[in-house]
Each structure stands twice: as C-alpha cells, then as structure tokens.
Design a protein around this motif. Sequence first.
Motif, mmCIF file in Angstrom:
data_model
loop_
_atom_site.group_PDB
_atom_site.id
_atom_site.type_symbol
_atom_site.label_atom_id
_atom_site.label_comp_id
_atom_site.label_asym_id
_atom_site.label_seq_id
_atom_site.Cartn_x
_atom_site.Cartn_y
_atom_site.Cartn_z
ATOM 1 N N SER A 175 4.030 40.774 -57.267
ATOM 2 C CA SER A 175 4.264 39.923 -56.090
ATOM 3 C C SER A 175 5.704 39.978 -55.586
ATOM 4 C CB SER A 175 3.880 38.479 -56.399
ATOM 5 O OG SER A 175 2.474 38.382 -56.515
ATOM 6 N N LEU A 176 6.566 40.719 -56.270
ATOM 7 C CA LEU A 176 7.921 40.890 -55.760
ATOM 8 C C LEU A 176 8.072 42.225 -55.016
ATOM 9 C CD1 LEU A 176 9.964 39.313 -58.696
ATOM 10 C CD2 LEU A 176 9.473 38.337 -56.438
ATOM 11 N N ARG A 177 6.953 42.899 -54.839
ATOM 12 C CA ARG A 177 6.927 44.083 -53.966
ATOM 13 C C ARG A 177 6.393 43.654 -52.597
ATOM 14 N NH1 ARG A 177 8.241 48.623 -56.007
ATOM 15 N NH2 ARG A 177 8.575 48.782 -58.240
ATOM 16 N N PRO A 178 6.615 44.463 -51.558
ATOM 17 C CA PRO A 178 6.186 44.046 -50.208
ATOM 18 C C PRO A 178 4.674 43.820 -50.110
ATOM 19 C CG PRO A 178 7.706 45.907 -50.093
ATOM 20 C CD PRO A 178 7.340 45.749 -51.538
ATOM 21 N N ARG A 201 13.969 47.479 -57.858
ATOM 22 C CA ARG A 201 13.343 46.621 -56.840
ATOM 23 C C ARG A 201 14.193 45.358 -56.619
ATOM 24 N NH1 ARG A 201 11.508 45.467 -52.212
ATOM 25 N NH2 ARG A 201 10.328 43.544 -52.079
ATOM 26 N N ALA A 202 14.688 44.775 -57.700
ATOM 27 C CA ALA A 202 15.494 43.550 -57.601
ATOM 28 C C ALA A 202 16.735 43.771 -56.739
ATOM 29 C CB ALA A 202 15.897 43.072 -58.990
ATOM 30 N N ASN A 203 17.231 44.989 -56.750
ATOM 31 C CA ASN A 203 18.438 45.317 -56.007
ATOM 32 C C ASN A 203 18.277 45.144 -54.494
ATOM 33 O OD1 ASN A 203 21.120 46.091 -56.590
ATOM 34 N ND2 ASN A 203 20.756 48.061 -55.594
ATOM 35 N N GLU A 204 17.017 45.075 -54.042
ATOM 36 C CA GLU A 204 16.744 44.912 -52.608
ATOM 37 C C GLU A 204 16.778 43.443 -52.177
ATOM 38 O OE1 GLU A 204 13.287 47.182 -51.356
ATOM 39 O OE2 GLU A 204 13.662 48.653 -52.945
ATOM 40 N N PHE A 205 16.954 42.541 -53.110
ATOM 41 C CA PHE A 205 16.967 41.103 -52.811
ATOM 42 C C PHE A 205 18.399 40.591 -52.705
ATOM 43 C CE2 PHE A 205 12.734 41.690 -54.431
ATOM 44 C CZ PHE A 205 11.963 40.689 -53.859
ATOM 45 N N LEU A 219 14.034 35.389 -57.409
ATOM 46 C CA LEU A 219 13.497 36.398 -56.495
ATOM 47 C C LEU A 219 12.212 35.903 -55.831
ATOM 48 C CD1 LEU A 219 14.045 39.700 -58.542
ATOM 49 C CD2 LEU A 219 15.627 38.494 -57.037
ATOM 50 N N PHE A 220 11.424 35.125 -56.577
ATOM 51 C CA PHE A 220 10.184 34.583 -55.997
ATOM 52 C C PHE A 220 10.492 33.618 -54.855
ATOM 53 C CE2 PHE A 220 7.373 36.306 -59.221
ATOM 54 C CZ PHE A 220 6.145 36.340 -58.565
#
Length: 330
Positions: A175-178, A201-205, A219-220
């Motif tokens: 759920s942390l992906r688009p 992936r976390a780096n995009e937040f 992140l959620f």
Amino acid sequence: MEKTNVENLFEWIDQTTELIQQYDNAPYLDCLTGTLSTLFYRDIPEETDKELSQKLTDELEGAELESYTNTEIRKAVQLAILKGMKGSTQQQHLMTPETVALFTGYLAEKLTKGRENMRVFDPASGTGNLLTIVLEHLGNVSSVYAGEVDPTLIELAVLNANLQRKEIEFFHQDSLRPFLLDPVDLIVADLPVGYYPDDVRANEFELKASAGHSYSHHLFIEQSMNYTKEAGYLILVIPDFLFDSDQSDQLYAFIHEYAHIIGVIRLPKSAFKSEKNTKSILILQKNGEGVSAPKQPLLANLPSFNNTDAMNDILGQINTWFSENMPNQE
C-alpha cells in the motif's frame, strides 16, 4: 440459555474450519478462507478430498445466510478471525478492536454528514473489519476501496465483504506503492506500525528518514494524504507515541503544511491487549478551498468503553464540540 445468531453462526464457521484443518493440516486462518468461500459460494472446489467434500456438503445444509443480518455475519466472522489470530506475533495480524472500530464509524458519520456520493478508502485494510464497521455508519457512500499486501488477510477481507453484501474494490499490493485510484473523500486506517524495508521506495516520500529505514506509519500518513481529495477527511488509528518519536518534528511539519488537525482522541488502555499497543485516533482535514482549522481541536481522553456513564458524558461533550466547531456537519 438460547444461543444468539452470532454464536450459532460462529460455531458453524469454527467447526467447519476445524473440519477442513483435519484434512488439510494448514493454519486455522488459511482453512477459514475455505470455510467462508464454501459458505458464500455454496459450492465445494472440485479438487477437495472426496470424504471432506461430502462432509462439507452436509455442513452446508445447516447454514442459511439469509437468516442472519450483516452485523451478525460480521461479528461471527470476526470471532473466527480472532481465534485464528490468537497468539499471533505479527503486528499486522492484530485486528482493530470492535469498540475502536465502532467509535471510528461514529466519528466518520459526524464528519461527513451532509456529503453525498462519498468515496471511501482504507489503505491498510487487513481483514476489512474496521472498514466494514465504518460503512455500517455511513449511508452516503458511492464507492469503497481497500488495499492490503498480505494474501491471507486480503482473501479473508474479500470474503468478509462478500458475506456482508458490501461492494468493496480491493487492491492486493504494497500500500506504499502507487494505486490506480483517484483521490477519495474519506480515508480510514489503522496504521501499520514499524519500519518500512524498501528504502528505494521510501526515498520517494517527503517523510523518508534521513538515515536508515523510514517509519511505515509516517509513510502511510503521507500516502493517505496523497489519495485524499482537497477538504477530504482522514481518520487514522495511530500509535500513542506518534508525536514523541525521533522523526515527529518532520511529521508535524508535514501535517501542518498539507492539512488541519481536527482532533486527537486518546483511546482507553483497556481496549487493547497490552499497554504498549495503546492507540489514539488522529482526525485530519486536507487543505482545500474554504477549509480552515477549527476554533479549537477536539482533544479527548476516552474512558473505558465499559463505563457507560462516563462514555455517555464524553460523547455529549464531543457532540457539543461538533455543533460549535463544525456546524456544517450537524
């Protein structure tokens, strides 16, 4: 004493699941999906052991879904899931307590009064218990979505929704992906707590950690904000320590930039298995045209849900807060 419908249905689900377990030698929750699937489709898969197939056919004669209400079905399924999760060490295999989910539903109803054709999303739906309880409180919903990465939990969630005759579109993914999803009016979620292992992936937040793994619960919140419409609401069940951690300043600044804090409600310790699992409810409204912060946020410490007088008193105070601070919702 005569058994209730919930007890009767739970006993049927439990006995049937244990019957499947005898033949499949699999975990209770995995066998439970077989039971619920059999109950919903009224059909036994062809590859089922012949003896088991006959026993399941006989069992089906004793279960008529039409004789149960949606709430009775939900409660019976919930009891079976709780039995399967007993002793589970995995945080994501802990169900949102019934009382907490009911209170979340009450808040959702208060916040969204007057809104029509609402779209609702739970990005961390687990077995769907929180989401289906919230939906029982809302009569103005046009579409519902849920995300869950765990294959067993999402299978249980789909069957849970089907048995309750609730139309929910599920996304089986991290759920942390688009998501292939337009922003919604209301997000409800019991946030998964811990570290998110995918640093790329976390780096995009915006809420990524400056070093090491990022907090998945942070992140959620950002992901939920991304999928909320302007002026939409988020009702998030959060760990008590959310604003006390080493990255809380960064989180607070993010929330301040994109939303207003409508309220923080501390849930009673007695609602949770252990004190370290104690949680609160964070209510946010995303920035948008005509949106302003309430004159004062809703701050409350809930008493034990078993203390009826104290609960009625605090609910009266919360209702007064809504009428004074959010008159459009009254």
